[in-house]
Design an enzyme around this catalytic site. Sequence first.
Site, mmCIF file in Angstrom:
data_model
loop_
_atom_site.group_PDB
_atom_site.id
_atom_site.type_symbol
_atom_site.label_atom_id
_atom_site.label_comp_id
_atom_site.label_asym_id
_atom_site.label_seq_id
_atom_site.Cartn_x
_atom_site.Cartn_y
_atom_site.Cartn_z
ATOM 1 N N LYS A 1 -7.373 0.440 -9.462
ATOM 2 C CA LYS A 1 -6.864 1.463 -8.541
ATOM 3 C C LYS A 1 -7.271 1.074 -7.121
ATOM 4 O O LYS A 1 -8.404 0.608 -6.907
ATOM 5 C CB LYS A 1 -7.466 2.813 -8.937
ATOM 6 N N SER B 1 -7.983 12.766 -12.598
ATOM 7 C CA SER B 1 -7.110 11.674 -12.192
ATOM 8 C C SER B 1 -7.049 10.453 -13.118
ATOM 9 O O SER B 1 -6.214 9.576 -12.903
ATOM 10 C CB SER B 1 -7.480 11.200 -10.789
ATOM 11 N N SER C 1 -4.311 11.253 -9.859
ATOM 12 C CA SER C 1 -3.958 10.311 -8.822
ATOM 13 C C SER C 1 -3.929 8.847 -9.270
ATOM 14 O O SER C 1 -3.379 8.002 -8.570
ATOM 15 C CB SER C 1 -4.937 10.435 -7.662
HETATM 16 N N1 GLN Z 1 -5.432 16.454 -9.059
HETATM 17 C C1 GLN Z 1 -6.753 16.663 -8.571
HETATM 18 C C2 GLN Z 1 -6.736 16.722 -7.068
HETATM 19 O O1 GLN Z 1 -5.697 16.667 -6.522
HETATM 20 C C3 GLN Z 1 -7.665 15.596 -9.079
HETATM 21 C C4 GLN Z 1 -7.594 14.347 -8.324
HETATM 22 C C5 GLN Z 1 -8.562 13.303 -8.799
HETATM 23 O O2 GLN Z 1 -9.152 13.414 -9.883
HETATM 24 N N2 GLN Z 1 -8.812 12.298 -7.975
HETATM 25 O O3 GLN Z 1 -7.734 16.801 -6.435
#
Ligand code: GLN
Length: 483
Positions: free
Chosen positions: A76, A175, A151
């Site tokens: 990532k 994420s 994400s």
């Molecule tokens: N969807 C969650 C957010 O928008 C989690 C994102 C993540 O785990 N980086 O913060």
Amino acid sequence: MHRKTILQARDDLKNKKYSACELLEAIYNRIDSVEEKVRSYIHLSKELALEQAKEADARLASGDDAPLLGIPIALKDLICTKGSRTTCGSKILDNFVSPYDATVVKKLKEAGAVIIGKTNMDEFAMGSTTESSAYYPTANPWDLSRTPGGSSGGSAAAVAANECIAALGSDTGGSIRQPASFCGVTGLKPTYGRVSRFGLVAFASSFDQIGPVTKTVADAAYLSGIICGNDPMDSTSANVSVPDFMAGLEKNVKGLKVGLPKEYFSSGVDPEVLENVQNSIKALEKLGIEPVEIELPHTQYAVATYYILACAEASANLSRFDGVKYGFRSESSGDLNKMYTNTRQEGFGDEVKRRIILGAFALSSGYYDAYYIKGQKVRTLIKKDFDQAFEKCDFIAGPNSPVPAFKLNEKLNDPLQMYLSDIFTLSVNLAGLPGMSIPCGFTSQNLPVGLQLIGRPFDEETILNIGNQFQKETDFHKKFPNL
Ligand code: GLN
């Protein structure tokens, strides 16, 4: 070759069925043929990867037995890789080249891995769809009109589309697990403190963890064995010994108790998601696991608590991006203050700005006690829910997401709906627990559904063990999308 798991590729390389260079070429050919549709990657590092593959071949020929020798891995794009870009999916870091390797990258390289490229993500990991990337959205390989989740959507899509053998993602509020469930792959978020955050660009430092995104649970266990462990470079890294996850995969699971939180099986969950999750609980029962109903009564506060605390931490973490120290600087600068403002105005996208504003508000004097301190208190209550639940069970199971992969653009302009879809993953980060998503079925539209397994702190071993036994009895994880 591109369909291989880590363990299969490792055997094949050792048995000289093909070389590391041939495997790498197969992966890049696969990327060439599907990437136009999926867009999992922000950038590839072909030259560096080829050097690494050549070196791996030389080491293989000399009988070297490093655990990832010649295995192509994707990262990532918020994990620092020395000498190549780390954009975090943001314009503000578009030209940023990391001066050092993250600890996980150092460990992967020492293990002989070949780093093939950096995957797409929501900007600074803020989002659930990969649509807030400054570059382009990634598509779900199972249905190109849908989101792969986020994400770490690029990592999950790359694994599902066989554009890499395995990947790393990061999980602050779901994420790794949510995109893994949307893309039909395995994703593990380790216990907070299990994996070093050194070189992981911070979003919300008390939540962030790096973890594997893989084709099987066995691969997740294998990769965890390499990336987990105490690191003096990260003061929040835990000094807890790392068990032999591979040996743990084959333990007898008979008699273990699975907790089913009644809040996770409520009417708000899509009926097809619920049905697949319930069927997989039955499959667990066939393995001799006993279901017990549990309660996590503060679940309803998880979304509000997470979005206050994570935004507060983000607003502080992201203040370092000012046009002086890293990356992008606005052309239209005037005095110093204007330079800061213009750089941040032009360099950050809407979702990141929204969170910086929300977070700065929650931390501001007058509101600090009402929001930030209150949030910290509720975080403790959520953690206590789990402590009590684990008195009755050995691990917890439920859905990852109340819905299967939604359409691209469906929730993009409705942040509240987007945040609410994180309801089942956030508590795990608030409590710092290990959580994993494994494929557990498909909807009538052929969209993957994931089963979430949650463990006690530092007990990745049990959920990996359960997941592996589940994958021995099922073949959801062996299905590939038709691209
Ligand atoms: N969807 C969650 C957010 O928008 C989690 C994102 C993540 O785990 N980086 O913060």
